[in-house]
Design a protein around this motif. Structure first.
Motif, PDB file in Angstrom:
ATOM      1  N   ALA A  37     -23.298 -61.353  27.629  1.00 56.09           N
ATOM      2  CA  ALA A  37     -22.045 -61.575  28.335  1.00 56.09           C
ATOM      3  C   ALA A  37     -20.908 -61.050  27.469  1.00 56.09           C
ATOM      4  N   VAL A  43     -19.630 -65.330  31.849  1.00 53.62           N
ATOM      5  CA  VAL A  43     -20.569 -66.448  31.739  1.00 53.62           C
ATOM      6  C   VAL A  43     -20.360 -67.412  32.902  1.00 53.62           C
ATOM      7  N   ASN A  46     -21.617 -65.907  36.092  1.00 49.36           N
ATOM      8  CA  ASN A  46     -23.077 -65.967  36.153  1.00 49.36           C
ATOM      9  C   ASN A  46     -23.568 -67.373  36.474  1.00 49.36           C
TER      10      ASN A  46
END
Length: 113
Positions: A37, A43, A46
């Motif tokens: 990342a 992050v 995701n």
């Protein structure tokens, strides 16, 4: 004769497992990074996508299970009620999946990013 067949099958399975364990090639240690990342925003994006995907996928499985149960109920009131319960659970799952971005925003606020 009947008691020897299961023993032979079990011995063959155990032998196969042992052969596969003894002939296995050890794993090579590597430092290759598969997911990197570049920012904290990535992050959180995701996490949101994974959370949404898991919840929506699970809700879809439950919805499908409820639909099959409803079709196979054949007019049985108890089975129809169980199918309706599965439909309600799937609805909750889809609702939680829709709230995944909110959960990630709350997490982002707690972390301070």
């Amino acid at each position: 004769m009947r008691s020897t067949v299961p023993r032979l099958i079990a011995a063959a399975i155990v032998g196969g497992v042992l052969c596969s364990l003894l002939t296995a090639v050890p794993a090579q240690a590597s430092t290759q990074v598969l997911a990197l990342a570049t920012s904290i925003e990535q992050v959180f994006t995701n996490v949101r996508n994974w959370l949404f995907g898991i919840l929506a996928g699970l809700a879809t499985v439950i919805l499908t299970f409820g639909g099959v149960r409803y079709l196979l109920a054949n007019g049985d009131p108890a089975e129809v009620e169980k199918a309706k319960g599965a439909f309600k659970s799937a609805g909750w799952g889809y609702g939680l999946a829709a709230l995944a971005p909110l959960v990630v925003e709350i997490l982002r606020g707690i972390v301070g990013a």
